[in-house]
Design a protein around this motif. Sequence first.
Motif, short mmCIF file in Angstrom:
data_model
loop_
_atom_site.label_atom_id
_atom_site.label_comp_id
_atom_site.label_asym_id
_atom_site.label_seq_id
_atom_site.Cartn_x
_atom_site.Cartn_y
_atom_site.Cartn_z
N ASP A 101 18.77 -8.79 -30.28
CA ASP A 101 19.39 -8.53 -30.89
C ASP A 101 19.69 -6.93 -30.63
O ASP A 101 20.86 -6.23 -31.07
CB ASP A 101 17.66 -6.84 -31.57
N ARG A 102 19.90 -6.61 -29.74
CA ARG A 102 20.43 -5.25 -28.76
C ARG A 102 21.93 -5.57 -28.82
O ARG A 102 22.85 -5.04 -28.75
CB ARG A 102 20.16 -4.85 -27.45
N PHE A 103 22.06 -7.30 -28.24
CA PHE A 103 23.54 -7.56 -27.72
C PHE A 103 24.17 -7.90 -29.55
O PHE A 103 25.23 -7.33 -29.58
CB PHE A 103 23.42 -9.59 -27.76
N LEU A 104 23.18 -8.25 -31.07
CA LEU A 104 24.08 -8.35 -31.81
C LEU A 104 23.95 -6.68 -32.59
O LEU A 104 25.59 -7.18 -33.37
CB LEU A 104 22.78 -9.03 -33.40
N SER A 105 23.77 -5.85 -32.33
CA SER A 105 23.99 -4.72 -32.53
C SER A 105 25.19 -3.75 -32.11
O SER A 105 25.53 -3.32 -32.76
CB SER A 105 22.90 -3.61 -32.66
N ARG A 106 25.02 -4.47 -30.49
CA ARG A 106 26.51 -3.82 -30.01
C ARG A 106 27.36 -4.76 -31.02
O ARG A 106 28.73 -3.92 -31.17
CB ARG A 106 26.30 -4.40 -29.01
N ILE A 107 27.61 -6.08 -31.20
CA ILE A 107 28.70 -6.74 -31.68
C ILE A 107 28.65 -5.98 -33.27
O ILE A 107 30.26 -6.36 -33.65
CB ILE A 107 28.10 -8.09 -31.24
N GLU A 108 27.91 -5.75 -33.58
CA GLU A 108 28.56 -5.27 -34.93
C GLU A 108 28.69 -3.68 -34.66
O GLU A 108 29.75 -4.05 -35.79
CB GLU A 108 26.53 -4.63 -35.93
N GLY A 109 28.04 -2.65 -34.12
CA GLY A 109 29.10 -1.97 -33.80
C GLY A 109 30.81 -2.06 -33.81
O GLY A 109 31.50 -1.54 -33.87
N VAL A 110 30.92 -2.96 -32.15
CA VAL A 110 32.23 -3.42 -32.81
C VAL A 110 33.05 -3.94 -33.61
O VAL A 110 33.55 -3.48 -33.44
CB VAL A 110 32.67 -4.51 -30.90
N LEU A 111 32.48 -4.81 -34.42
CA LEU A 111 33.76 -5.31 -35.36
C LEU A 111 33.28 -4.07 -36.91
O LEU A 111 34.91 -3.96 -37.24
CB LEU A 111 32.48 -6.42 -36.50
N GLN A 112 32.44 -3.34 -35.99
CA GLN A 112 32.33 -2.33 -37.54
C GLN A 112 34.01 -1.08 -37.78
O GLN A 112 34.57 -0.44 -37.54
CB GLN A 112 31.06 -1.79 -38.21
N ALA A 113 33.67 -1.04 -35.75
CA ALA A 113 33.78 0.12 -35.44
C ALA A 113 35.69 -0.23 -35.77
O ALA A 113 36.58 0.42 -35.86
CB ALA A 113 33.53 0.73 -33.97
#
Length: 292
Positions: A205-217
Amino acid sequence: MSRLRVAIQKSGRLSERSLEILKNCGLKFARSKDKLFWYGQDFPLDVLLVRDDDIPRMLLDGVCELGIVGENIAREVMLERNGSDGMTCRRKLGFGHCHLSLAVPEDMEISSASELEGLRIATSYPSLTRDLLAKKGISTEIVELSGSVEIAPGLGTAEAIADLVSTGSTLRANHLRELEVLFHSQAALYCTTRSIDDEKQGLLDRFLSRIEGVLQAAESKYVMLHAPREALDKITALLPGVEHPSIMPLEGSDRIAIHAVCGETVFWEHLEALKAVGASAILVLPVEKMLA
Ligand code: PRT
Ligand code: ZN
């Protein structure tokens, strides 16, 4: 302590961008001598560098919990294994775009896929091609080839092909004509659907939330501008992908400062439209990190 494993392509069209996403998630790795296994140093996630064709099977066999691979390959393997149990697409990643298309010799007199009924189609994606053609009610003979599919009609091993196309130059060089797109593909993040322990699930979950943040950024821009207070509604409507901008009064002025994160591409046309309703001092900045 639990560790996660993500499989990415070792060398090929998807390698560089896959690694870039992991690095943008703040991950650092110690590389093994054979360069096939990278140990995550400050986050318990290790990287397996493999051939792209092996990634879906590794996910399905529980060798890794995550994988970055083209939808074309993932769908092919999922169909081969009779459905999608065992892995799921979590996020399309916006690179590695291509499409699986039917193509025929330039001089073949044919205008639609239905006219391929009963003919031979050469492809490296037999399950996907068979499935997509069956959905259109077309039954063909599939000739499976592992590469150089585009030379099959010239060699007489098939009347048509179903192959990946991006610029179309390979088709043109082989005197083939694109007849119909069967499937649009891009690189995507796939995740296991096997049950994993709570600790691993927490990491995932932590990794997926980071990836989501990277892609959204990567997709977002921070926009700052000054505007007359009465233009606020018009300005908000013109900012792409914005609902609630931050509003600040400007000392000694009846104008306000508006700051907003635009979740969609900001084009010059947007800036010109903002200026036309009274905006000035418009700044568009990249967003480096985001955490919702
Ligand atoms: O060694 P490994 O098995 O890991 O790599 P690979 O050689 O099998 O794969 P690679 O690196 O070529 O492609 C990896 C993924 O990139 C594919 O699975 C697709 O998801 C995606 N991709 C995007 C493409 C293309 N574009 C593409 N154009 N994969 C292949 N092609 C080939 C296509 O097969 C055809 O031969 O390029 C040719 C057509 O390109 P154009 O530009 O001439 O139309
Ligand atoms: Zn491959």
